[in-house]
Design a protein around this motif. Sequence first.
Motif, PDB file in Angstrom:
ATOM      1  N   GLY A 174      -7.207  -1.886   8.720  1.00 49.14           N
ATOM      2  CA  GLY A 174      -7.132  -3.119   9.499  1.00 49.14           C
ATOM      3  C   GLY A 174      -7.928  -3.035  10.798  1.00 49.14           C
ATOM      4  O   GLY A 174      -7.819  -3.937  11.628  1.00 49.14           O
ATOM      5  N   SER A 182      -3.242  -2.414  11.417  1.00 42.04           N
ATOM      6  CA  SER A 182      -3.261  -1.464  10.309  1.00 42.04           C
ATOM      7  C   SER A 182      -1.852  -0.942  10.074  1.00 42.04           C
ATOM      8  O   SER A 182      -1.114  -0.695  11.028  1.00 42.04           O
ATOM      9  N   GLY A 183      -1.523  -0.709   8.811  1.00 42.27           N
ATOM     10  CA  GLY A 183      -0.199  -0.198   8.468  1.00 42.27           C
ATOM     11  C   GLY A 183      -0.108   1.312   8.487  1.00 42.27           C
ATOM     12  O   GLY A 183       0.957   1.879   8.252  1.00 42.27           O
ATOM     13  N   CYS A 184      -1.227   1.977   8.733  1.00 34.26           N
ATOM     14  CA  CYS A 184      -1.201   3.429   8.923  1.00 34.26           C
ATOM     15  C   CYS A 184      -2.515   3.849   9.557  1.00 34.26           C
ATOM     16  O   CYS A 184      -3.432   3.043   9.737  1.00 34.26           O
ATOM     17  N   CYS A 188       0.827  -1.211   0.000  1.00 30.92           N
ATOM     18  CA  CYS A 188       0.000   0.000   0.000  1.00 30.92           C
ATOM     19  C   CYS A 188       0.857   1.256   0.000  1.00 30.92           C
ATOM     20  O   CYS A 188       1.766   1.399   0.814  1.00 30.92           O
TER      21      CYS A 188
HETATM   22  S1  SF4 Z   1      -4.491   1.082   6.871  1.00 33.21           S
HETATM   23 FE1  SF4 Z   1      -3.062   2.350   5.756  1.00 33.21          FE
HETATM   24  S2  SF4 Z   1      -1.472   0.922   5.144  1.00 33.21           S
HETATM   25 FE2  SF4 Z   1      -3.232  -0.297   5.657  1.00 33.21          FE
HETATM   26  S3  SF4 Z   1      -4.273  -0.575   3.696  1.00 33.21           S
HETATM   27 FE3  SF4 Z   1      -5.222   1.168   4.743  1.00 33.21          FE
HETATM   28  S4  SF4 Z   1      -4.162   2.903   3.877  1.00 33.21           S
HETATM   29 FE4  SF4 Z   1      -2.884   1.121   3.438  1.00 33.21          FE
END
Ligand code: SF4
Lengths: 98, 147, 542
Positions: free
Chosen positions: C456, C449-451, C416
């Motif tokens: 997530g 979650s990655g951001c 992502c």
């Molecule tokens: S939480 Fe952030 S890193 Fe994860 S998919 Fe959504 S935008 Fe991308």
Amino acid sequence: MKLLTGNDLKSGAVTWWDGVQWSLHVEEAIDVGDHADSILARESATRRVNAAYAIEASKDEKGVRPAHIKERIRALGPTVRPDLTLKPADPEAGQWVI
Amino acid sequence: MAEVQFRFRDDEMVGDPGVTVGAFGEQSNAAAVRLEPGDEARDLLPHLSRLRLIEINFPVYGDGRGYTAARVLREAGYTGELRAVGDVLVDQLAFMRRCGFDAFAPEVPLDPADAQAALDRYPEVYQPAADGRVAIWAKRHADVQGG
Amino acid sequence: MYKYDTYDQAMVDARVEEFRDQVRRRIDGHLSEDQFKPLRLMNGLYLQLHAYMLRVAVPYGTLSGAQMHALGDIADKYDRGYGHFTTRQNIQYNWIKLDEAPNILADLAKVEMHAIQTSGNCIRNTSSDQYAGAAADEVTDPRPYAELIRQWSTFHPEFCYLPRKFKIAVIASETDRAAMRLHDIGVQIVRGEGGELGAAFYVGGGMGRTPMIGPLIKAFVPLDQFITYAEACLRVYNRHGRRDNKYKARIKILVHELGKEEYTRQVEAEFAHLLSQNIEPPTAELERIKAQFADPAFETGLSEELDRSDPDFALWVDNNCVTHKASGYIAVTISLKPIGGIPGDASADQMRLMAALAAQYSFDELRVTHAQNIVLAHVRKDQLYALWQALDEAGLGTANLDLVGDIIACPGLDYCSLANARSIPVAQKIGQRLAAKEQQIGELKLKISGCINACGHHHAGHIGILGVDRKGTENYQLLLGGCEGADTSLGQITGPGFDEDGIVDAVEKATEVYLSTREGNERFLDTYRRIGMAPFKEALYG
Ligand code: SF4
């Protein structure tokens, strides 16, 4: 050093400016110095690259290394699918990213 | 000011550019007004009968407040010209038509063939809006609805 | 399930041609990337880290076998042999070529699918309960209402350039399995005092940078005013939602800043006006849709017995199957979370196998869950063992639903472009570390979650993990105590973040605190709610 990177308009593949064209391999990227803006303007106009931008990187005996992990992941491929990266045969390739 | 490139009405065009909503409040004879995205379209409702042109400005295409403004005006019975001005692009034309716009003055002129294709694209509509088109869900039950 | 008629098909077909035309204009230079971007996004096409990504809508998470089969074929034909099921019950392909995207949409249209409004500042695909039509506790099947919303919101001319994206969930039971109150609009179909059905509207929930639980703004909207009320909610938002700051543009901020009362007052005023505009679909349309969601022909007189002599099977039944409203049937969750695997990923072969198994065992129907698993909603108990054997052989028999291994993880920095840190490797390491203890730990929803965008759902995890960028390196914050459902709560950050190995250790420590202090059959969440943050902090940082 400063590199230029973007994605190929049609395939979406990550590309790096090698001085003549857009390469798939970060090792071939050249330092564009102060010319980032003029190259980006020209190349975006000819649509050989999409959403291109300049990034910081360093170079040592092991090759070109983008400063930010995001660009290193772009250069290699997803670390969780080594089979789909540019170096599927190298089990250690993911270490370079970190 | 950008030219009117597409107009879907037969009456004569109002020559004067629309005045701002602020100026309109003071100028009791103005027949044309220009709404910015932050302006309240409902402020115009008491004056609709003397208005012949309402311009709705889209400074950037992504600011969609003008779509609501247009529908609110049509729902209130406004029948004069409703003109979209500013950052009006091919792929927004059909939505704008459905919200009641009947004239377009894009800042950058559009390719007429692309514009026509965009307006003709969808054979049907899923929901009613300000253009009087019959929604799919009504057509499906036209017999029950009595036509 | 819902079948397209010629109207629906014509709309989807027109969309394919429209997108083909837009792609042509982009490639030949008539459209700049700035102009093209919102157009491709409204067709779910993103530019991600390595390639274009296509997000395909699975309306309210329900799929036929033929549709799932087609998704597998697309993975082979246009991608690299796999797809990723998302927390919004959709599927994403990671390696798409721009000039092939219109052909993918054409292939999808052949099986009544599309990528319409899967991105962009418009009304997105509606989510729903994965056990709809099977759950014993529902007042009705919620999907007909979600389908009505699909039609109303598709190419809605007024609401395609909203301040920000807009997500709706519809449920019809007290137990909320769709995180309904964490959506821009959450609808719960309820029974009124006279027994008639109506819709309760919760507006202004959401995750992201400022997580909020949506307040109830209207307890009962009669079903013949349902769409009109939704339109009023959206119109007030489109008119007054903030457009000066992307991070304050979601409806939750509007509802919060105006206050629930003032927002509701404005909606009511708009609603009163819109009632005069006759925008409501005919009630016959809802009846038409409902007929398509009628129960399949359940057999009667089936045995309720299960042969539990195979211990692996028995474990899977206990973990992954839930009670069905029809006797002799059971609802099955296929875990897409093998130990050490990538949460939500399925190979083309797995997709086609699940399609075939759905046809054979579950009335040809599947569901995608927001926990990134797949449900076969109507399986006969006397066929359950055969189904499990087929799943297990294909690596789809993991018995970990709602356990710590059933991790929700967004794609993160492996894919992502918005990510700060990778999510998937963290999920893999935690899954491996705790695999041996997960049965002992019991229910524990872990979400990564990655951001801050929170795809997530980390705020809603009993344990949540948020990836952040700390001076160019990946760092992970730990949250405890989040929960979706009827008792929705938001997780609290424990304290300073951890590196990748540190976060795995931290999660393990949190589970140890739980195991040593739990009383009776408390879940992790219950223990946390009882003892609070302090003992966890002590173990993590003390
Ligand atoms: S939480 Fe952030 S890193 Fe994860 S998919 Fe959504 S935008 Fe991308």
